[in-house]
Design an enzyme around this catalytic site. Sequence first.
Site, mmCIF file in Angstrom:
data_model
loop_
_atom_site.group_PDB
_atom_site.id
_atom_site.type_symbol
_atom_site.label_atom_id
_atom_site.label_comp_id
_atom_site.label_asym_id
_atom_site.label_seq_id
_atom_site.Cartn_x
_atom_site.Cartn_y
_atom_site.Cartn_z
ATOM 1 N N ARG A 262 14.920 48.615 -9.650
ATOM 2 C CA ARG A 262 15.605 47.409 -8.835
ATOM 3 C C ARG A 262 14.639 47.418 -7.619
ATOM 4 O O ARG A 262 14.151 48.321 -6.949
ATOM 5 C CB ARG A 262 16.969 47.820 -8.290
ATOM 6 C CG ARG A 262 17.934 47.859 -9.410
ATOM 7 C CD ARG A 262 18.291 46.259 -10.150
ATOM 8 N NE ARG A 262 19.245 46.347 -10.955
ATOM 9 C CZ ARG A 262 19.066 46.226 -12.351
ATOM 10 N NH1 ARG A 262 17.399 46.410 -12.789
ATOM 11 N NH2 ARG A 262 19.652 46.166 -13.466
ATOM 12 N N HIS B 171 8.943 41.515 -14.243
ATOM 13 C CA HIS B 171 10.343 41.809 -14.497
ATOM 14 C C HIS B 171 10.442 41.841 -16.001
ATOM 15 O O HIS B 171 11.218 41.201 -16.732
ATOM 16 C CB HIS B 171 11.360 40.934 -14.168
ATOM 17 C CG HIS B 171 12.809 41.656 -14.029
ATOM 18 N ND1 HIS B 171 13.783 41.673 -13.128
ATOM 19 C CD2 HIS B 171 13.418 42.548 -14.872
ATOM 20 C CE1 HIS B 171 14.714 42.126 -13.321
ATOM 21 N NE2 HIS B 171 14.650 42.735 -14.501
#
Length: 311
Positions: A226, A274
């Site tokens: 994250r 990502h």
Amino acid sequence: MLTLLYAGSPGLWPAYQAALGAALAEAGIAARLVRPGEAAPESVDYLIYAPNGPVQDFASFTRARAVLSLWAGVERVVGNPTLTQPLCRMVDEGLARGMVEWVLGQVLRAHLGLDAHILNHSGRWEQIAPPLATERSVTVLGLGALGAAAASALAGLGFRVTGWSRSPKEIEGVRCLAGAAGLAEALAAGEIVVTILPNTPETANILNAETLAMLPRGAVVLNPGRGTLIDDEALLAALESGQVAQATLDVFRTEPLPPEHPYWAHPRVTVSPHIAAETRPASAARVIVENIRRGEAGEPFLYRVDSARGY
């Protein structure tokens, strides 16, 4: 017949319609798949949900037995005051395999020093062999389903793997540490550090000026977890000082990463967009359908989120 509302990304509807239909048929569950506007909210039995989908208010889904997320991360929904239904996060083989492959690729890239050869256009022949995996220490922060899979795979290649989690874990071939004292010890061993923790108040900025200084000088930081796990300013400072030699980052506080962000231009930072752990419809559909089966049978849901812990 059950009514299942697909509340994920509209662009992925065809893929999920096919995958969920096949999984439901295999499980022998009679259900109709609908999209928002195709059924009254009070008639929906289960929501198949993604945070970037069209549903943000769950109050009208009074009959729904559960909200079944297609994402591993739940930080964008777990605090939603309208969410009173059980929430289940996504844990599936596709996510785990994607994470393991990304981590293995990036750890091996750092371990073997591949950038020195890829970026070498000088014509100099520098025949310096890398160490063996058994001579390299890798620390994995976070030993949930994805972190444990990555740690096990690294240990299988021979790396000396230390894993850290907030609560004690046991993984064959991995030295497992926990708690505040364990974190300092885990970081001290991390020539390469991989962060695969959830986004919670306790994990925010877990890599900061103080903890980055605990790493061996010249460590490599890999973050497929994250964006909130890293204090960006502290990491940039550590890169400038040489405390951190290189960072490969797959997740960021703002996504897409803004063009003006210093990570883009930094010579020792690799921006990965990502892609480390993507939900695959075929494998995700099987998890969703298994939870529907469990809900109808009165069995506990898989991967139910503890709202107090945030994951």
